[in-house]
Design a protein around this motif. Structure first.
Motif, PDB file in Angstrom:
ATOM      1  N   MET A 274       0.853  -1.186   0.000  1.00 44.38           N
ATOM      2  CA  MET A 274       0.000   0.000   0.000  1.00 44.38           C
ATOM      3  C   MET A 274       0.891   1.240   0.000  1.00 44.38           C
ATOM      4  SD  MET A 274      -3.140   0.934   2.587  1.00 44.38           S
ATOM      5  CE  MET A 274      -3.855  -0.685   2.366  1.00 44.38           C
ATOM      6  N   ILE A 275       0.486   2.298  -0.713  1.00 43.73           N
ATOM      7  CA  ILE A 275       1.268   3.535  -0.843  1.00 43.73           C
ATOM      8  C   ILE A 275       0.497   4.688  -0.223  1.00 43.73           C
ATOM      9  CG2 ILE A 275       2.310   5.158  -2.474  1.00 43.73           C
ATOM     10  CD1 ILE A 275       2.599   2.811  -4.415  1.00 43.73           C
ATOM     11  N   ALA A 276       1.228   5.555   0.513  1.00 47.04           N
ATOM     12  CA  ALA A 276       0.618   6.754   1.105  1.00 47.04           C
ATOM     13  C   ALA A 276       1.291   7.994   0.537  1.00 47.04           C
ATOM     14  CB  ALA A 276       0.753   6.722   2.620  1.00 47.04           C
ATOM     15  N   LEU A 277       0.545   9.101   0.517  1.00 43.83           N
ATOM     16  CA  LEU A 277       1.063  10.387   0.034  1.00 43.83           C
ATOM     17  C   LEU A 277       0.709  11.468   1.051  1.00 43.83           C
ATOM     18  CD1 LEU A 277       2.220  12.350  -2.079  1.00 43.83           C
ATOM     19  CD2 LEU A 277      -0.038  12.351  -3.192  1.00 43.83           C
ATOM     20  N   ILE A 278       1.741  12.214   1.504  1.00 41.85           N
ATOM     21  CA  ILE A 278       1.532  13.319   2.455  1.00 41.85           C
ATOM     22  C   ILE A 278       1.727  14.626   1.708  1.00 41.85           C
ATOM     23  CG2 ILE A 278       2.271  14.363   4.622  1.00 41.85           C
ATOM     24  CD1 ILE A 278       3.435  11.619   5.391  1.00 41.85           C
ATOM     25  N   VAL A 279       0.697  15.476   1.716  1.00 42.65           N
ATOM     26  CA  VAL A 279       0.749  16.748   0.981  1.00 42.65           C
ATOM     27  C   VAL A 279       0.590  17.895   1.978  1.00 42.65           C
ATOM     28  CG1 VAL A 279      -0.165  18.046  -0.978  1.00 42.65           C
ATOM     29  CG2 VAL A 279      -0.406  15.538  -0.920  1.00 42.65           C
ATOM     30  N   ASP A 280       1.637  18.687   2.142  1.00 45.55           N
ATOM     31  CA  ASP A 280       1.584  19.851   3.050  1.00 45.55           C
ATOM     32  C   ASP A 280       2.770  20.750   2.719  1.00 45.55           C
ATOM     33  OD1 ASP A 280       1.742  21.578   5.476  1.00 45.55           O
ATOM     34  OD2 ASP A 280       0.155  20.210   6.168  1.00 45.55           O
ATOM     35  N   ASP A 281       2.547  22.053   2.724  1.00 48.04           N
ATOM     36  CA  ASP A 281       3.630  22.977   2.387  1.00 48.04           C
ATOM     37  C   ASP A 281       4.590  23.186   3.551  1.00 48.04           C
ATOM     38  OD1 ASP A 281       1.671  24.272   3.835  1.00 48.04           O
ATOM     39  OD2 ASP A 281       1.993  26.219   2.882  1.00 48.04           O
ATOM     40  N   GLU A 282       4.253  22.654   4.720  1.00 49.09           N
ATOM     41  CA  GLU A 282       5.132  22.771   5.877  1.00 49.09           C
ATOM     42  C   GLU A 282       5.816  21.417   6.112  1.00 49.09           C
ATOM     43  OE1 GLU A 282       3.508  25.684   9.078  1.00 49.09           O
ATOM     44  OE2 GLU A 282       1.778  24.508   8.377  1.00 49.09           O
ATOM     45  N   LYS A 283       7.141  21.446   6.020  1.00 53.56           N
ATOM     46  CA  LYS A 283       7.900  20.204   6.130  1.00 53.56           C
ATOM     47  C   LYS A 283       7.752  19.565   7.498  1.00 53.56           C
ATOM     48  CE  LYS A 283      12.372  18.084   5.305  1.00 53.56           C
ATOM     49  NZ  LYS A 283      13.790  18.267   4.894  1.00 53.56           N
ATOM     50  N   HIS A 284       7.718  20.392   8.579  1.00 55.28           N
ATOM     51  CA  HIS A 284       7.644  19.804   9.910  1.00 55.28           C
ATOM     52  C   HIS A 284       6.326  19.049  10.134  1.00 55.28           C
ATOM     53  CE1 HIS A 284       5.403  23.588  10.610  1.00 55.28           C
ATOM     54  NE2 HIS A 284       4.821  22.918  11.603  1.00 55.28           N
ATOM     55  N   VAL A 285       5.263  19.478   9.427  1.00 56.35           N
ATOM     56  CA  VAL A 285       3.986  18.763   9.518  1.00 56.35           C
ATOM     57  C   VAL A 285       4.110  17.396   8.832  1.00 56.35           C
ATOM     58  CG1 VAL A 285       1.545  18.762   8.877  1.00 56.35           C
ATOM     59  CG2 VAL A 285       2.640  20.889   9.639  1.00 56.35           C
TER      60      VAL A 285
ATOM     61  N   HIS B 289     -16.332  15.547  -1.495  1.00 55.89           N
ATOM     62  CA  HIS B 289     -15.402  14.988  -2.473  1.00 55.89           C
ATOM     63  C   HIS B 289     -14.666  13.761  -1.950  1.00 55.89           C
ATOM     64  CE1 HIS B 289     -16.172  18.998  -4.146  1.00 55.89           C
ATOM     65  NE2 HIS B 289     -15.956  18.394  -5.326  1.00 55.89           N
ATOM     66  N   GLY B 290     -15.321  13.046  -1.058  1.00 55.04           N
ATOM     67  CA  GLY B 290     -14.831  11.728  -0.672  1.00 55.04           C
ATOM     68  C   GLY B 290     -13.799  11.696   0.418  1.00 55.04           C
ATOM     69  N   GLY B 291     -13.605  12.771   1.146  1.00 56.06           N
ATOM     70  CA  GLY B 291     -12.643  12.763   2.234  1.00 56.06           C
ATOM     71  C   GLY B 291     -13.062  11.792   3.325  1.00 56.06           C
ATOM     72  N   ALA B 292     -12.097  11.048   3.885  1.00 52.10           N
ATOM     73  CA  ALA B 292     -12.414  10.067   4.915  1.00 52.10           C
ATOM     74  C   ALA B 292     -12.587  10.733   6.279  1.00 52.10           C
ATOM     75  CB  ALA B 292     -11.310   9.016   5.001  1.00 52.10           C
ATOM     76  N   ASP B 293     -11.828  11.839   6.533  1.00 52.83           N
ATOM     77  CA  ASP B 293     -11.922  12.516   7.831  1.00 52.83           C
ATOM     78  C   ASP B 293     -11.273  13.891   7.730  1.00 52.83           C
ATOM     79  OD1 ASP B 293     -12.508  12.956  10.492  1.00 52.83           O
ATOM     80  OD2 ASP B 293     -11.877  10.933  11.093  1.00 52.83           O
ATOM     81  N   TYR B 294     -11.551  14.705   8.754  1.00 53.24           N
ATOM     82  CA  TYR B 294     -11.018  16.079   8.795  1.00 53.24           C
ATOM     83  C   TYR B 294     -10.428  16.271  10.189  1.00 53.24           C
ATOM     84  CZ  TYR B 294     -10.857  21.104   7.699  1.00 53.24           C
ATOM     85  OH  TYR B 294     -10.449  22.411   7.422  1.00 53.24           O
ATOM     86  N   ILE B 295      -9.083  16.362  10.263  1.00 52.46           N
ATOM     87  CA  ILE B 295      -8.387  16.481  11.548  1.00 52.46           C
ATOM     88  C   ILE B 295      -7.799  17.890  11.666  1.00 52.46           C
ATOM     89  CG2 ILE B 295      -6.465  15.602  12.952  1.00 52.46           C
ATOM     90  CD1 ILE B 295      -6.820  12.921  11.558  1.00 52.46           C
ATOM     91  N   LEU B 296      -7.952  18.476  12.838  1.00 53.94           N
ATOM     92  CA  LEU B 296      -7.439  19.832  13.071  1.00 53.94           C
ATOM     93  C   LEU B 296      -6.026  19.787  13.622  1.00 53.94           C
ATOM     94  CD1 LEU B 296     -10.606  21.547  14.631  1.00 53.94           C
ATOM     95  CD2 LEU B 296      -9.629  21.969  12.363  1.00 53.94           C
ATOM     96  N   LYS B 297      -5.224  20.775  13.222  1.00 56.85           N
ATOM     97  CA  LYS B 297      -3.903  20.980  13.796  1.00 56.85           C
ATOM     98  C   LYS B 297      -4.058  21.770  15.097  1.00 56.85           C
ATOM     99  CE  LYS B 297      -1.632  21.230   9.252  1.00 56.85           C
ATOM    100  NZ  LYS B 297      -0.892  22.102   8.319  1.00 56.85           N
ATOM    101  N   PRO B 298      -3.211  21.617  16.103  1.00 55.82           N
ATOM    102  CA  PRO B 298      -2.103  20.648  16.125  1.00 55.82           C
ATOM    103  C   PRO B 298      -2.612  19.216  16.165  1.00 55.82           C
ATOM    104  CG  PRO B 298      -2.356  21.639  18.267  1.00 55.82           C
ATOM    105  CD  PRO B 298      -3.298  22.392  17.371  1.00 55.82           C
ATOM    106  N   ILE B 299      -1.825  18.330  15.583  1.00 55.98           N
ATOM    107  CA  ILE B 299      -2.256  16.938  15.408  1.00 55.98           C
ATOM    108  C   ILE B 299      -2.274  16.202  16.727  1.00 55.98           C
ATOM    109  CG2 ILE B 299      -1.748  14.757  14.246  1.00 55.98           C
ATOM    110  CD1 ILE B 299      -0.249  16.394  12.115  1.00 55.98           C
ATOM    111  N   ASP B 300      -3.403  15.523  16.981  1.00 54.90           N
ATOM    112  CA  ASP B 300      -3.515  14.626  18.137  1.00 54.90           C
ATOM    113  C   ASP B 300      -3.080  13.232  17.667  1.00 54.90           C
ATOM    114  OD1 ASP B 300      -5.155  12.458  19.637  1.00 54.90           O
ATOM    115  OD2 ASP B 300      -5.243  14.205  20.973  1.00 54.90           O
TER     116      ASP B 300
END
Length: 541
Positions: A1-12, A96-107
């Motif tokens: 299985m392949i995952a993709l992380i998309v965020d303009d902040e590297k630390h995230v 548009h098919g999102g599985a979930d919506y998580i708020l930052k800061p990440i728990d």
């Protein structure tokens, strides 16, 4: 299985990589992108099943990316990780098919549970897709068999047509305006000899390919199909062509079928064709006519391949040549043990056959049955009750001997007969030699005393030989241990006795040399796979 992380902040991106137990979840590859545009490029090269995305990014934001993901990877699960608690963003994610919506800061715990849920759903959906694909494949495989069975049944019993009429209209467009038909039967008994050898272990593939060729001709460049080709299961797995439209050009159509078969298989097939009869009521008679046209065709003709049914004229007599007048000559030749005499006797018979101007399938089958009857009679005469020791090679069902063009090959048939009779002669001579062989005397002794409590030691004493010598030589001669040979004979006799419902199992056990009924039943089941009672019930059913 392949995952993709998309965020303009590297630390995230780094935080997500640290918090998710990738290996535990079966994710072997984790890709990264710093905006939606880069993510789209990655997805076009390699599909990801699990996508994490921020909502606010340069070039292409999360909202646009969600829309693109639905097009590029519709089966993927998308988890939004955003610092914006905005109802419109959440709604867009869900739409548009999102599985979930998580708020930052990440728990960390929330992220892990969300990913576990998404992976579980992905695996479930994949299993459902595979199951659906398997079902579709099964349906596609069974559908031709289903229709072959329906048409086979309708040819045998046209009265059942009404039950399938609507299905037939939906599937083939054979509506009530069709009132006449013709049937053509393809004979595979004269197929190219090389083709037989090549596909002997894949005979179903030959039928499948032939039907494809026939159906292509019947449907090609036509507003409505002219007929249907199907495998006829009720008689030797034949291929039958049902013609229902443009019957006036049936001969031309069958010539095209013949040409396509020759082009595909480098072999021609004989085709028997019925007259024009009522549809569907005349299907059974049409099949009978097509078969009769095949059976009466002159197998000596080199060019004619399509044979149209012609009613038999009164007073027409079949070929009168019989093997009866040559049987005694052949018997004496086999008895002589001389291959030269056997070849000469068969040649005389075949010389008479070659003088005939016409040979049809019915005549060939008659000769074949006559030959087998004589051969069986000779085996009984020469081998008597020792036939089981001879085990002559049994011929399969009759097949027309053909050359590489698929035509009747009398030379080949002559070779086959000579070979078969020479083999029988060798077996007869071998048996004569074996009569003086002590191992066969032992086999006879066992056959005559199977019902007694005989042992290897008793046999050794009777024949003045050592137990070890008998065991070794008997195994060499017969390919099995003496005890197994004795058990097999006893079990064969027991099977015959079990046909008598008045004999109890205990009686039968004693009659074949077993005083212990339970031990007899154990040996019987080990040998046959069923208990004596089960065997008896199976024969009575």
């Amino acid at each position: 299985m392949i995952a993709l992380i998309v965020d303009d902040e590297k630390h995230v991106r780094e935080a997500i990589k640290l918090l998710v137990p990738w290996k535990e979840l079966g994710i072997h590859t984790v890709m990264e992108a710093q905006d939606g545009a880069e993510a789209v490029e990655l997805l076009q090269e390699q599909t990801a099943q699990l996508i994490f995305t921020d909502m606010m990014m340069p070039l292409m934001d999360g909202k646009e990316l969600l829309v693109s993901v639905r097009k590029i990877a519709p089966d993927a699960k998308t988890i939004v990780i955003s610092g914006h608690d905005d109802f419109e963003l959440v709604r867009h994610t869900m739409k548009h098919g999102g599985a979930d919506y998580i708020l930052k800061p990440i728990d960390a715990q929330q992220l892990k549970e969300t990913v576990q849920k998404a992976v579980f759903e992905l695996k479930q959906e994949q299993e459902e897709r595979l199951l659906q694909q398997a079902r579709e494949m099964e349906v596609n495989q069974l559908r031709p068999v289903y229709w072959d069975t329906i048409w086979s049944n309708l040819v045998s019993e046209p009265a059942g047509y009404d039950k399938h009429a609507k299905e037939i209209v939906d599937e083939y467009g054979f509506d009530p305006s069709i009132t006449e038909c013709r049937l053509a039967v393809l004979s595979l008994d004269t197929i190219n000899g090389k083709l037989k050898d090549r596909f002997w272990s894949q005979w179903d593939l030959v039928y499948f390919s032939l039907m494809n060729v026939c159906n292509e001709v019947l449907t090609e460049q036509q507003p409505a199909r002219l007929g249907i080709a199907f495998r006829y299961w009720n008689s030797d797995n034949e291929i039958v062509l049902l013609l229902v439209r443009e019957l006036g050009r049936s001969d031309q159509l069958l010539q095209t079928v013949q040409q396509c078969i020759k082009s595909t298989f480098q072999s021609s097939l004989d085709i028997g064709v019925s007259g024009t009869l009522a549809y569907p009521d005349g299907l059974k008679n049409a099949y009978a006519e097509a078969k009769q046209a095949l059976r009466r065709r002159n197998l000596l003709e080199k060019q004619k391949r399509i044979h149209v049914y012609q009613p038999e004229e009164p007073g027409t007599l079949p070929t009168s040549l019989s093997i009866d007048g040559y049987a005694e000559m052949i018997r004496l030749a086999v008895r002589s043990g001389s291959e030269e005499q056997i070849s000469k006797a068969v040649s005389e018979w075949m010389a008479a056959v070659r003088k005939l101007g016409s040979i049809d399938l019915e005549q060939l089958e008659l000769w074949w049955h006559q030959y087998k009857a004589y051969k069986s009679r000779w085996i009984v005469e020469w081998f008597g009750d020792q036939q089981q020791l001879v085990q002559p090679r049994e011929e399969a069902e009759f097949q027309v001997p053909t050359d590489n063009e698929g035509r009747l090959a009398l030379d080949l048939w002559e070779q086959q007969l000579t070979r078969s009779l020479s083999e029988l002669s060798k077996q007869m001579l071998k048996l004569q030699q074996q009569d003086s062989n002590v191992m066969f005397e032992i086999a006879k002794y066992i056959s005559n005393h199977y019902h007694e409590d005989i042992s290897l030691q008793e046999i050794a004493n009777h024949f003045y030989l050592s137990r070890e010598y008998i065991s070794r030589k008997f195994k060499q001669e017969f390919g099995e241990n003496l005890s197994d040979y004795l058990s097999r004979i006893r079990m064969d006799k027991a099977k015959l006795l079990l046909l008598n419902p008045h004999l109890r199992i205990a009686q039968i056990a004693s009659m074949v040399g077993y005083e212990d009924e339970k031990y007899f039943s154990k040996v019987f089941k080990k040998t046959t796979g069923v208990t004596p009672n089960e065997y008896r019930k199976g024969r009575e059913a």
